[in-house]
Design an enzyme around this catalytic site. Sequence first.
Site, PDB file in Angstrom:
ATOM      1  CG  ASP A  92      47.660  -5.500 -33.796  1.00 16.27           C
ATOM      2  OD1 ASP A  92      48.304  -5.510 -33.603  1.00 16.27           O
ATOM      3  OD2 ASP A  92      46.794  -5.613 -32.806  1.00 16.27           O
ATOM      4  CG  ASP A  99      52.204  -8.300 -31.485  1.00 16.16           C
ATOM      5  OD1 ASP A  99      52.295  -7.782 -30.088  1.00 16.16           O
ATOM      6  OD2 ASP A  99      51.099  -8.241 -32.231  1.00 16.16           O
TER       7      ASP A  99
END
Length: 383
Positions: free
Chosen positions: A291, A245
């Site tokens: 997420d 990420d």
Amino acid sequence: ETLMADTSTTDLNASSLLVNETAANETASNATGRAAATTEGLMTAYCSLVIMAIIPIIIGSLKSISYQKAAKKQAQESGESAEKMTTKDVAMFPVIASGALLGLYVFFMIFSKEYVNFLLSVYFFGLGTAALGTLITPWVKPFIPNSLQPKILYQLQLTETKPNEPKINNQEENKKSILFFCDCTRADLVSLTLSGLFGLWYVWKKHWIANNVFGFSFAIKGIEMLSLNSISNGFILLGGLFLYDVFWVFGTDVMVTVAKSFDAPIKLVFPMDLLERGIFAKNFSMLGLGDIVIPGIFIALLLRYEDSQKAGSRFYFRSTCLAYLGGLVTTVLVMHFFNAAQPALLYLVPACLGVPSLFAFVKNDWQSLWRYEDHPDAKEKDS
């Protein structure tokens, strides 16, 4: 269902970030002609996203207890290994996700965004219909009269035959390999029909509410069905995706470009102009399902660990849910004050790994937590 969850989760992480479509939040209209969000609109959107993120984690985690118990029982009866993520799987996941993300980026650079999103819409229509259909069946079943619910199972089977192979033991039929099999009741068929009609509304209108319903379905089913199997696998997966990420958000424009171009229910969205335009709002803030699902499957594992201890306590589950909320709120605040997209896992991973680890050491539970496995009889055979 397992294939559905595994496939969709890989795609979810193609836009695993929290990003504000109006990142600069101009004081005047932006280049697209949309009015800048008001302070009230921003607060409403951010608070709604935080609440929307924790709901599928809680529901999916609770559902995962019975699902994994059933999977374990089925594996014991059949003598086969239960579906779970191995150490090799979790180690390779960030690499596979990076390849999928980069591939989507290249596709959006080469081909028209409209054509790519049309194909994705068809794909996610099928996945969303299946995910939503399985979720609403328990609520649909009570409304179907008992006379219309005989104990009949409808079966769908996809087999592969090899006509040129010689017959075995003089059998009339050639040897068949079952590639796909599922059975369903009339309640399942009604649920699939309803979710299919809902999916047609999503494909036709792409309304944000339809997007969120499918997004919720994907997140809940993913958290319910995916098993990390062990805490060590959770650390490897979350640690790898932490680096994934950070690199793709801060190191390149790939993540943000794909997130803004990808028109599919792989994110939860909430309008920042809801107070002005109601359900027809157009100015959105978004949260990638990666997420939610990635921390969610780790939190679900902690809940199953506590369930296995028969202590009646859900301390690790509750404390890690609170840690997740804290990490998500931190992400929103940093994004808002710096006016830039943020890799949410940068804040979520330390929170979700650090809090239960700290409490496990304090409570002297670390050894039992680390040794826990969902399916201890099915040892990993990594090559």
